[in-house]
Design a protein around this motif. Structure first.
Motif, PDB file in Angstrom:
ATOM      1  N   ALA A  18       0.816  -1.213   0.000  1.00 56.39           N
ATOM      2  CA  ALA A  18       0.000   0.000   0.000  1.00 56.39           C
ATOM      3  C   ALA A  18       0.850   1.263   0.000  1.00 56.39           C
ATOM      4  CB  ALA A  18      -0.934  -0.004   1.209  1.00 56.39           C
ATOM      5  N   ILE A  19       1.860   1.326   0.860  1.00 58.65           N
ATOM      6  CA  ILE A  19       2.645   2.558   0.912  1.00 58.65           C
ATOM      7  C   ILE A  19       3.484   2.712  -0.343  1.00 58.65           C
ATOM      8  CG2 ILE A  19       4.704   1.685   2.129  1.00 58.65           C
ATOM      9  CD1 ILE A  19       4.448   4.388   3.784  1.00 58.65           C
ATOM     10  N   THR A  20       3.876   1.613  -0.957  1.00 64.07           N
ATOM     11  CA  THR A  20       4.603   1.704  -2.226  1.00 64.07           C
ATOM     12  C   THR A  20       3.746   2.379  -3.291  1.00 64.07           C
ATOM     13  OG1 THR A  20       5.947  -0.256  -1.747  1.00 64.07           O
ATOM     14  CG2 THR A  20       5.704   0.364  -4.059  1.00 64.07           C
ATOM     15  N   VAL A  21       2.511   1.946  -3.419  1.00 63.93           N
ATOM     16  CA  VAL A  21       1.605   2.533  -4.411  1.00 63.93           C
ATOM     17  C   VAL A  21       1.377   4.016  -4.124  1.00 63.93           C
ATOM     18  CG1 VAL A  21      -0.762   2.487  -5.301  1.00 63.93           C
ATOM     19  CG2 VAL A  21       0.477   0.340  -4.921  1.00 63.93           C
ATOM     20  N   LEU A  22       1.144   4.353  -2.866  1.00 62.46           N
ATOM     21  CA  LEU A  22       0.836   5.746  -2.517  1.00 62.46           C
ATOM     22  C   LEU A  22       2.035   6.666  -2.728  1.00 62.46           C
ATOM     23  CD1 LEU A  22      -1.215   5.003   0.708  1.00 62.46           C
ATOM     24  CD2 LEU A  22      -2.128   5.893  -1.446  1.00 62.46           C
ATOM     25  N   LEU A  23       3.218   6.214  -2.390  1.00 59.09           N
ATOM     26  CA  LEU A  23       4.405   7.055  -2.578  1.00 59.09           C
ATOM     27  C   LEU A  23       4.772   7.188  -4.052  1.00 59.09           C
ATOM     28  CD1 LEU A  23       6.671   5.942   0.415  1.00 59.09           C
ATOM     29  CD2 LEU A  23       5.173   7.943   0.246  1.00 59.09           C
ATOM     30  N   ARG A  24       4.585   6.120  -4.800  1.00 60.24           N
ATOM     31  CA  ARG A  24       4.848   6.226  -6.243  1.00 60.24           C
ATOM     32  C   ARG A  24       3.868   7.197  -6.894  1.00 60.24           C
ATOM     33  NH1 ARG A  24       8.115   6.670  -8.954  1.00 60.24           N
ATOM     34  NH2 ARG A  24       7.175   5.747 -10.819  1.00 60.24           N
ATOM     35  N   ARG A  25       2.626   7.184  -6.443  1.00 60.88           N
ATOM     36  CA  ARG A  25       1.631   8.103  -6.998  1.00 60.88           C
ATOM     37  C   ARG A  25       2.040   9.549  -6.769  1.00 60.88           C
ATOM     38  NH1 ARG A  25      -4.063   7.024  -4.687  1.00 60.88           N
ATOM     39  NH2 ARG A  25      -3.744   5.115  -5.877  1.00 60.88           N
ATOM     40  N   ALA A 120       2.046  -1.880 -11.448  1.00 60.94           N
ATOM     41  CA  ALA A 120       1.563  -0.794 -12.302  1.00 60.94           C
ATOM     42  C   ALA A 120       2.107   0.557 -11.859  1.00 60.94           C
ATOM     43  CB  ALA A 120       0.034  -0.772 -12.296  1.00 60.94           C
ATOM     44  N   SER A 121       2.496   0.678 -10.600  1.00 64.18           N
ATOM     45  CA  SER A 121       2.993   1.956 -10.080  1.00 64.18           C
ATOM     46  C   SER A 121       4.377   2.320 -10.604  1.00 64.18           C
ATOM     47  CB  SER A 121       3.044   1.914  -8.553  1.00 64.18           C
ATOM     48  OG  SER A 121       4.172   1.176  -8.083  1.00 64.18           O
ATOM     49  N   GLY A 122       5.098   1.329 -11.105  1.00 59.98           N
ATOM     50  CA  GLY A 122       6.445   1.582 -11.586  1.00 59.98           C
ATOM     51  C   GLY A 122       7.534   1.441 -10.539  1.00 59.98           C
ATOM     52  N   ALA A 123       7.190   0.996  -9.354  1.00 63.70           N
ATOM     53  CA  ALA A 123       8.199   0.754  -8.318  1.00 63.70           C
ATOM     54  C   ALA A 123       9.134  -0.363  -8.763  1.00 63.70           C
ATOM     55  CB  ALA A 123       7.533   0.377  -7.004  1.00 63.70           C
ATOM     56  N   ARG A 124      10.370  -0.296  -8.314  1.00 65.16           N
ATOM     57  CA  ARG A 124      11.321  -1.376  -8.552  1.00 65.16           C
ATOM     58  C   ARG A 124      11.123  -2.438  -7.478  1.00 65.16           C
ATOM     59  NH1 ARG A 124      14.251   3.237  -9.552  1.00 65.16           N
ATOM     60  NH2 ARG A 124      14.889   3.294  -7.359  1.00 65.16           N
ATOM     61  N   VAL A 125      10.909  -3.668  -7.899  1.00 68.78           N
ATOM     62  CA  VAL A 125      10.617  -4.760  -6.975  1.00 68.78           C
ATOM     63  C   VAL A 125      11.685  -5.833  -7.111  1.00 68.78           C
ATOM     64  CG1 VAL A 125       8.964  -6.568  -6.355  1.00 68.78           C
ATOM     65  CG2 VAL A 125       8.131  -4.322  -7.114  1.00 68.78           C
ATOM     66  N   ARG A 126      12.191  -6.288  -5.959  1.00 68.63           N
ATOM     67  CA  ARG A 126      13.125  -7.422  -5.951  1.00 68.63           C
ATOM     68  C   ARG A 126      12.608  -8.458  -4.963  1.00 68.63           C
ATOM     69  NH1 ARG A 126      19.103  -5.796  -4.949  1.00 68.63           N
ATOM     70  NH2 ARG A 126      18.212  -4.225  -3.552  1.00 68.63           N
ATOM     71  N   LEU A 127      12.428  -9.674  -5.444  1.00 71.83           N
ATOM     72  CA  LEU A 127      11.925 -10.766  -4.628  1.00 71.83           C
ATOM     73  C   LEU A 127      13.062 -11.679  -4.197  1.00 71.83           C
ATOM     74  CD1 LEU A 127       8.735 -11.656  -6.724  1.00 71.83           C
ATOM     75  CD2 LEU A 127       8.950 -10.038  -4.819  1.00 71.83           C
ATOM     76  N   GLU A 307      -4.096   1.434   7.221  1.00 72.61           N
ATOM     77  CA  GLU A 307      -4.193   2.813   7.704  1.00 72.61           C
ATOM     78  C   GLU A 307      -2.810   3.401   7.977  1.00 72.61           C
ATOM     79  OE1 GLU A 307      -8.529   2.998   9.990  1.00 72.61           O
ATOM     80  OE2 GLU A 307      -6.673   3.211  11.132  1.00 72.61           O
ATOM     81  N   ASP A 308      -1.905   2.617   8.572  1.00 75.58           N
ATOM     82  CA  ASP A 308      -0.535   3.095   8.790  1.00 75.58           C
ATOM     83  C   ASP A 308       0.073   3.609   7.489  1.00 75.58           C
ATOM     84  OD1 ASP A 308      -0.647   2.287  11.451  1.00 75.58           O
ATOM     85  OD2 ASP A 308       0.737   0.606  11.206  1.00 75.58           O
ATOM     86  N   ALA A 309      -0.062   2.800   6.450  1.00 78.68           N
ATOM     87  CA  ALA A 309       0.516   3.164   5.155  1.00 78.68           C
ATOM     88  C   ALA A 309      -0.095   4.454   4.627  1.00 78.68           C
ATOM     89  CB  ALA A 309       0.306   2.027   4.159  1.00 78.68           C
TER      90      ALA A 309
END
Length: 376
Positions: A18-25, A120-127, A307-309
């Motif tokens: 959630a916070i990843t999506v919101l910060l990328r936005r 979809a947000s464009g964040a870089r993800v590493r698993l 909610e924290d995010a």
């Protein structure tokens, strides 16, 4: 806001996604790492999402997918162990009147919706990657990873769950503590006519309940006093849950006949934790289960994490000053809301453990959910 600012999110569960999506936005540069190669895409049976969780999911832009994938309902029933309905009441719409009171859904489906939103947000993800060290100075954090790489960030958001390695690495000593209860969970087909959560108190278990998760599915759960995990071989999980569940009537016989595969049954102790004083050290800040956890007696774990995010993202994107005062203000804003939920969730379980027959469970649920109608 300086769009060049960089954030590392540690953990790809609900809060981290959630916070990843919101910060990328908001235009920030975000890396997300997740320790598990599969991004938790298949874990868990079902999840109950109260209205305040749905409110955040709407802010993330995924409410329509959640609505289509889950099962919304607006009441809860209290039954006797034999299935007789003793009381039914309308749920409080803690996300506002324009959202359902509750949506049940399959947990892997929710995770897939959030994964798609992160992608979809464009964040870089590493698993399959973990952070090993966090070296801080006045300008930011240098993080080293298990794959041998390192990165420099203005902020690290630790969303790595109950057993957060980040929490320990930055010197916060709080750890989850067992409450004395444990829960068996399993997915099953939804019987015709089962259209809400019903809770049975008493019988061989403290609580037996279920939640519809879709047009044809549900997840069922049975809560008992916790036992030594080593005394319960995993291959007996289905037998153990079925033994407890078979004492209950109503829809339970139809549900119980589908609890046959031990690999599809989950056994978990209830824990409680609330990190006190602050949820950060320097520019590393905790969110979600890394900062707090409570028994699912109010179904608020995911909601509080989401909610924290939402709150932290709002605060970070509203100012250039990512300093100690900002992160302390985040803690103070959140702990005032989280603490009563943790305490109420634990209290409901303790009443069961103590055998308090006249406990006002509906009253405590109602007052807590009414508080949660307010924006976080």
């Amino acid at each position: 806001m300086n769009s060049a600012r960089t954030v590392l999110v540690v953990g790809g569960g609900a809060a981290g996604n959630a916070i990843t999506v919101l910060l990328r936005r908001a235009g920030l540069d975000v890396d997300l790492i997740e320790a598990k190669d599969d991004w938790n895409a298949t874990a868990g049976s079902g999840i109950t999402l109260q209205g305040n969780a749905l409110r955040v999911l709407r802010e993330l832009g995924v409410w329509k997918q959640v609505e289509a994938s889950g099962y919304g309902f607006g009441s809860v029933g209290i039954t006797a162990p034999d299935g007789t309905v003793l009381h039914a009441q309308e749920d409080i719409r803690s996300g506002g009147d324009d959202l359902p009171a509750t949506v049940g859904m399959q947990r892997p489906r929710l995770q897939r919706i959030l994964i798609d939103a992160v992608r979809a947000s464009g964040a870089r993800v590493r698993l399959g990657v973990k952070a090993t060290t966090f070296d801080q100075d006045h300008g930011g954090v240098t993080v080293r990873f298990t794959d041998g790489s390192e990165g420099r960030y203005d902020l690290v958001v630790a969303a790595d769950g109950l057993g957060s390695a980040t929490r320990a690495a930055i010197g916060i000593t709080a750890k989850p503590e067992p409450t004395g209860m444990a829960i068996w969970r399993a997915a099953a087909p939804r019987p015709e006519g089962l259209v809400r959560t019903d809770l049975a108190y008493g019988g061989p278990a403290h609580i037996a309940g279920y939640c519809p998760t879709g047009a044809t599915t549900l997840y069922a759960y049975v809560v008992e006093t916790n036992r030594d995990r080593a005394s319960i071989p995993p291959e007996t999980y289905a037998d153990e849950m079925r033994r407890l569940a078979s004492a209950y009537g109503g829809f339970w016989p139809e549900i119980t006949e589908h609890i046959t595969d031990p690999a599809q049954v989950n056994y978990t102790w209830f824990d409680r934790m609330l990190v006190e004083g602050s949820w950060h050290r320097g520019r590393v800040v905790l969110i979600g289960d890394a900062a707090h956890c409570c028994p699912p007696t109010l179904a608020q774990g995911a909601a509080l994490s989401l909610e924290d995010a939402w709150v932290l993202a709002q605060m970070l994107t509203a100012t250039e000053d990512w300093d100690d005062a900002l992160l302390q203000a985040y803690y103070e804003r959140r702990v005032a809301r989280v603490r009563p939920v943790v305490e109420a969730s634990v209290q409901i379980g303790q009443w069961q453990l103590d055998g308090v027959r006249d406990a006002d469970v509906p009253g405590l649920m109602g007052s807590t959910m009414t508080m949660l109608r307010e924006l976080p």
